[in-house]
Motif scaffolding. Structure first.
Motif, PDB file in Angstrom:
ATOM      1  N   ARG A  30       0.836  -1.182   0.116  1.00 12.67           N
ATOM      2  CA  ARG A  30      -0.017  -0.019   0.083  1.00 12.67           C
ATOM      3  C   ARG A  30       0.815   1.253   0.046  1.00 12.67           C
ATOM      4  NH1 ARG A  30      -5.260  -0.611   3.928  1.00 12.67           N
ATOM      5  NH2 ARG A  30      -5.981  -2.736   2.956  1.00 12.67           N
ATOM      6  N   ILE A  31       2.171   1.126   0.662  1.00 15.00           N
ATOM      7  CA  ILE A  31       2.671   2.405   0.833  1.00 15.00           C
ATOM      8  C   ILE A  31       3.279   3.008  -0.586  1.00 15.00           C
ATOM      9  CG2 ILE A  31       5.078   3.086   1.694  1.00 15.00           C
ATOM     10  CD1 ILE A  31       4.727   1.219   3.910  1.00 15.00           C
ATOM     11  N   PRO A  32       4.086   2.201  -1.415  1.00 16.34           N
ATOM     12  CA  PRO A  32       4.470   2.553  -2.888  1.00 16.34           C
ATOM     13  C   PRO A  32       3.400   2.796  -3.890  1.00 16.34           C
ATOM     14  CG  PRO A  32       5.115   0.167  -2.673  1.00 16.34           C
ATOM     15  CD  PRO A  32       4.751   0.651  -1.247  1.00 16.34           C
ATOM     16  N   PHE A  33       2.356   1.793  -3.814  1.00 23.57           N
ATOM     17  CA  PHE A  33       1.081   1.853  -4.651  1.00 23.57           C
ATOM     18  C   PHE A  33       0.097   2.836  -4.463  1.00 23.57           C
ATOM     19  CE2 PHE A  33       2.868  -2.290  -5.887  1.00 23.57           C
ATOM     20  CZ  PHE A  33       2.648  -2.215  -7.399  1.00 23.57           C
ATOM     21  N   GLY A  34      -0.183   3.327  -3.054  1.00 23.28           N
ATOM     22  CA  GLY A  34      -0.605   4.460  -2.769  1.00 23.28           C
ATOM     23  C   GLY A  34       0.077   5.687  -3.272  1.00 23.28           C
ATOM     24  N   ALA A  35       1.322   5.795  -3.137  1.00 14.36           N
ATOM     25  CA  ALA A  35       2.012   7.080  -3.588  1.00 14.36           C
ATOM     26  C   ALA A  35       2.140   6.952  -5.111  1.00 14.36           C
ATOM     27  CB  ALA A  35       3.241   7.064  -2.971  1.00 14.36           C
ATOM     28  N   SER A  36       1.844   6.104  -5.618  1.00 11.77           N
ATOM     29  CA  SER A  36       2.014   5.990  -7.201  1.00 11.77           C
ATOM     30  C   SER A  36       0.884   6.561  -7.760  1.00 11.77           C
ATOM     31  CB  SER A  36       2.273   4.524  -7.513  1.00 11.77           C
ATOM     32  OG  SER A  36       0.739   3.705  -7.569  1.00 11.77           O
TER      33      SER A  36
ATOM     34  N   ARG B 203       8.635   9.432  -4.757  1.00 14.03           N
ATOM     35  CA  ARG B 203       9.286   9.995  -3.617  1.00 14.03           C
ATOM     36  C   ARG B 203       9.003  11.388  -2.880  1.00 14.03           C
ATOM     37  NH1 ARG B 203      15.826  10.243  -5.217  1.00 14.03           N
ATOM     38  NH2 ARG B 203      14.697  12.280  -5.991  1.00 14.03           N
ATOM     39  N   ASP B 204       8.642  12.140  -3.792  1.00 13.84           N
ATOM     40  CA  ASP B 204       8.304  13.485  -3.092  1.00 13.84           C
ATOM     41  C   ASP B 204       7.043  13.184  -2.171  1.00 13.84           C
ATOM     42  OD1 ASP B 204      10.327  14.777  -4.209  1.00 13.84           O
ATOM     43  OD2 ASP B 204       9.212  15.503  -6.176  1.00 13.84           O
ATOM     44  N   SER B 205       6.100  12.460  -2.922  1.00 18.04           N
ATOM     45  CA  SER B 205       4.693  12.259  -2.226  1.00 18.04           C
ATOM     46  C   SER B 205       5.065  11.743  -0.875  1.00 18.04           C
ATOM     47  CB  SER B 205       3.842  11.246  -3.072  1.00 18.04           C
ATOM     48  OG  SER B 205       2.674  11.205  -2.424  1.00 18.04           O
ATOM     49  N   LEU B 206       5.710  10.519  -0.918  1.00 18.36           N
ATOM     50  CA  LEU B 206       6.133   9.944   0.465  1.00 18.36           C
ATOM     51  C   LEU B 206       6.700  10.705   1.302  1.00 18.36           C
ATOM     52  CD1 LEU B 206       7.026   6.356  -0.964  1.00 18.36           C
ATOM     53  CD2 LEU B 206       5.145   6.933   0.341  1.00 18.36           C
ATOM     54  N   ARG B 207       7.748  11.669   0.974  1.00 15.87           N
ATOM     55  CA  ARG B 207       8.568  12.358   1.672  1.00 15.87           C
ATOM     56  C   ARG B 207       7.902  13.507   2.247  1.00 15.87           C
ATOM     57  NH1 ARG B 207      10.709  17.094   0.512  1.00 15.87           N
ATOM     58  NH2 ARG B 207      10.278  16.885  -1.523  1.00 15.87           N
ATOM     59  N   ILE B 208       7.087  14.241   1.603  1.00 19.22           N
ATOM     60  CA  ILE B 208       6.262  15.461   2.075  1.00 19.22           C
ATOM     61  C   ILE B 208       5.199  14.900   3.228  1.00 19.22           C
ATOM     62  CG2 ILE B 208       4.518  16.800   1.413  1.00 19.22           C
ATOM     63  CD1 ILE B 208       5.637  17.162  -1.193  1.00 19.22           C
ATOM     64  N   SER B 209       4.427  13.628   2.876  1.00 21.24           N
ATOM     65  CA  SER B 209       3.521  13.242   3.832  1.00 21.24           C
ATOM     66  C   SER B 209       4.408  12.512   4.941  1.00 21.24           C
ATOM     67  CB  SER B 209       2.775  11.915   3.282  1.00 21.24           C
ATOM     68  OG  SER B 209       3.757  10.979   2.829  1.00 21.24           O
ATOM     69  N   ALA B 210       5.513  12.125   4.666  1.00 23.47           N
ATOM     70  CA  ALA B 210       6.164  11.650   6.036  1.00 23.47           C
ATOM     71  C   ALA B 210       6.748  12.580   6.936  1.00 23.47           C
ATOM     72  CB  ALA B 210       7.509  10.676   5.629  1.00 23.47           C
TER      73      ALA B 210
ATOM     74  N   GLN C 101      -2.862  17.794   2.802  1.00 26.17           N
ATOM     75  CA  GLN C 101      -3.444  18.083   1.629  1.00 26.17           C
ATOM     76  C   GLN C 101      -2.708  17.811   0.495  1.00 26.17           C
ATOM     77  OE1 GLN C 101      -5.113  22.128   2.033  1.00 26.17           O
ATOM     78  NE2 GLN C 101      -5.941  21.807   4.132  1.00 26.17           N
ATOM     79  N   LYS C 102      -1.479  18.308   0.519  1.00 24.77           N
ATOM     80  CA  LYS C 102      -0.530  18.364  -0.830  1.00 24.77           C
ATOM     81  C   LYS C 102       0.138  16.964  -1.233  1.00 24.77           C
ATOM     82  CE  LYS C 102       0.841  23.026  -0.480  1.00 24.77           C
ATOM     83  NZ  LYS C 102       2.107  23.998  -0.302  1.00 24.77           N
ATOM     84  N   SER C 103      -0.145  15.712  -0.339  1.00 24.83           N
ATOM     85  CA  SER C 103       0.409  14.396  -0.558  1.00 24.83           C
ATOM     86  C   SER C 103      -0.653  13.530   0.006  1.00 24.83           C
ATOM     87  CB  SER C 103       1.506  14.427   0.163  1.00 24.83           C
ATOM     88  OG  SER C 103       2.178  13.265  -0.395  1.00 24.83           O
ATOM     89  N   VAL C 104      -1.918  13.628  -0.535  1.00 19.93           N
ATOM     90  CA  VAL C 104      -2.968  12.490  -0.318  1.00 19.93           C
ATOM     91  C   VAL C 104      -2.525  10.982  -0.619  1.00 19.93           C
ATOM     92  CG1 VAL C 104      -5.226  11.880  -0.624  1.00 19.93           C
ATOM     93  CG2 VAL C 104      -4.599  14.091  -0.373  1.00 19.93           C
ATOM     94  N   GLY C 105      -1.806  10.896  -1.686  1.00 18.47           N
ATOM     95  CA  GLY C 105      -1.375   9.585  -2.110  1.00 18.47           C
ATOM     96  C   GLY C 105      -0.305   9.096  -1.293  1.00 18.47           C
ATOM     97  N   GLY C 106       0.506   9.932  -1.006  1.00 20.99           N
ATOM     98  CA  GLY C 106       1.544   9.367  -0.133  1.00 20.99           C
ATOM     99  C   GLY C 106       1.188   9.205   1.409  1.00 20.99           C
ATOM    100  N   ALA C 107       0.373   9.971   1.805  1.00 16.67           N
ATOM    101  CA  ALA C 107      -0.185   9.660   3.086  1.00 16.67           C
ATOM    102  C   ALA C 107      -1.315   8.400   3.078  1.00 16.67           C
ATOM    103  CB  ALA C 107      -1.145  10.909   3.531  1.00 16.67           C
ATOM    104  N   SER C 108      -1.728   8.286   2.359  1.00 15.95           N
ATOM    105  CA  SER C 108      -2.633   7.154   2.004  1.00 15.95           C
ATOM    106  C   SER C 108      -1.768   5.749   2.037  1.00 15.95           C
ATOM    107  CB  SER C 108      -3.572   7.098   0.714  1.00 15.95           C
ATOM    108  OG  SER C 108      -4.432   8.214   0.848  1.00 15.95           O
ATOM    109  N   GLY C 109      -0.705   5.934   1.418  1.00 17.67           N
ATOM    110  CA  GLY C 109       0.320   4.728   1.248  1.00 17.67           C
ATOM    111  C   GLY C 109       0.794   4.317   2.926  1.00 17.67           C
TER     112      GLY C 109
END
Length: 426
Positions: A66-72, A234-241, A363-371
């Motif tokens: 779910r982590i990489p695929f949510g961010a994808s 990577r940005d999506s995961l980094r921002i949400s993290a 708000q700016k990284s829903v996919g990464g946070a969902s992952g």
């Protein structure tokens, strides 16, 4: 495609229906081995810890992927990722079906590792959750997201409870091998339904049609889209993290959604071994818990829209803690079943509240946070069953009760952390 010929494919309702149906079939793998754990344990001579690992195997890939695929989703819109996960899940089920057709029940010695591997592949469909959450979030306006995400998660996750009863009925009506053959056919049908019905949010369709970043955002906003991705995976995961609330939501989701997955897989064993019920009876009680916990995400999301996700989260965690303490007592199976119903409502409401809070805090990284939240949170579905099995192995009389007290302690811990990290911080 010529940009002048662009026409938006799909609607929010169509996207919600496609994601919900796709996840409905993908999430069935949560109950892939729970109803057949006793039969497989006898066939392969497994210990309680090995049974716990077997029951949890689909949740391993179903959570971590779910982590990489949510961010994808922030890169490709989600449709491609969803289709890939469903295809791998079908491959895993085909492998299990072929294995059981040729080796079950008398030639299963030495195949435990292979069954675990194929179970992990079949569990990839569970990982479609974080993809679907992001897809739905991008299609719907913020004020509608609580209900939409509750609808998606609630109806989609209900399949685990349906299979908790459906698989024992298939076993009784068609036998072990045919039950898994039928399940494979159902999963393939679900993958095809999503493939033909699904559609990405307007921004991603515009980008694929060749529009520039600025023009895609503007035209998508005109079409009603409010949330937009921040960058690559990577940005999506980094921002949400980098947002503290992401990790608070991970911990909360780990307890109630991971607990939901774990108990859906574990309850058939609990009702049979601890309460002495039949497999069908255990399947019925498990189905009620699982389906109710899933469906409660729908009203839970709607209430979170009105009252706010934080209030619903705190109320649900408090109810979960109390009900888990009661589950550790000797109340007889009717009393314990009544308590499990309360626990199911609490789990469902909290899971809906967490999904509501993702686009609020990230708000700016829903996919990464969902992952992160969907993946690490659902990882509890893999962690808890072996722990429960080990507790039972250590103390057959008290182990089941200790397991429920563990969930109660985690719920209280989440309330404390969320108070200081969300309420006091705000």
């Amino acid at each position: 495609m010529n940009k002048t010929d662009f026409r938006l494919n799909g609607t929010p309702s169509q996207a919600l229906a496609a994601a919900t149906l796709g996840f409905f079939f993908g999430a069935m793998a949560i109950s892939l081995f729970g109803p057949t754990a006793r039969a497989l344990s006898t066939s392969m001579g497994l210990s309680p810890l090995q049974v716990g690992l077997l029951v949890a195997a689909p949740s391993l890939t179903g959570s971590l992927l779910r982590i990489p695929f949510g961010a994808s989703v922030d890169v490709n819109g989600g449709r491609r990722s969803f289709n890939f996960l469903m295809a791998v899940s079908v491959i895993g089920l085909i492998g299990l079906s072929a294995l059981f057709s040729t080796r079950y029940p008398d030639r299963m010695d030495g195949l435990y590792g292979l069954v675990l591997l194929l179970g992990c592949l079949a569990g990839c469909g569970i990982a479609t959750f974080s993809v679907g959450v992001s897809q739905v979030s991008y299609w719907f306006r913020r004020k509608e997201q609580g209900f939409a995400l509750g609808f998606f998660g609630g109806l989609g996750t209900a399949s685990a409870g349906v299979l908790a009863l459906g698989l024992p009925l298939l076993l009784a009506g068609f036998g072990f091998v045919w039950a898994y053959d039928i399940l494979t056919g159902i999963m393939l049908a679900g993958a095809l339904i999503y493939f033909f019905l699904s559609c990405n949010a307007p921004y991603f369709q515009l980008r694929q049609a060749g529009f520039s970043e600025t023009e895609s955002r503007q035209r998508a906003a005109d079409l009603g889209q409010e949330l937009f991705p921040a960058g690559n995976i990577r940005d999506s995961l980094r921002i949400s993290a980098g947002i503290p609330q992401t990790w608070l939501l991970v911990g909360t989701y780990f307890t109630t959604f991971g607990g939901f997955i774990a108990l859906t897989a574990w309850f058939p064993t609990y009702w049979q071994q601890a309460q002495g019920l039949s497999a069908i009876h255990a399947g019925v009680l498990t189905m009620v818990f699982s389906v109710l916990a899933a469906l409660m995400r729908v009203p839970g999301g709607a209430i979170a829209d009105r009252l706010g996700g934080v209030k619903v989260c705190f109320g649900a965690l408090a109810a979960a803690a109390v009900s888990c303490v009661l589950m550790s007592l000797d109340l007889g199976w009717p009393g314990l079943f009544a308590v499990s119903v309360v626990m199911a409502v609490a789990f469902g409401f909290n899971n809906a509240a967490v999904m509501k809070l993702i686009p609020v805090y990230v708000q700016k990284s829903v996919g990464g946070a969902s992952g992160w939240i969907g993946g690490l949170g659902a990882f509890g579905g893999f962690v808890f069953p072996p722990l429960l099995g080990q507790l039972v192995a250590m103390s057959p009389e008290r182990g089941f009760g200790w397991g429920f007290l563990m969930f109660a302690a985690l719920a209280v811990l989440n309330m404390l952390l969320n108070y200081f990290g969300m309420v006091r911080r705000a």
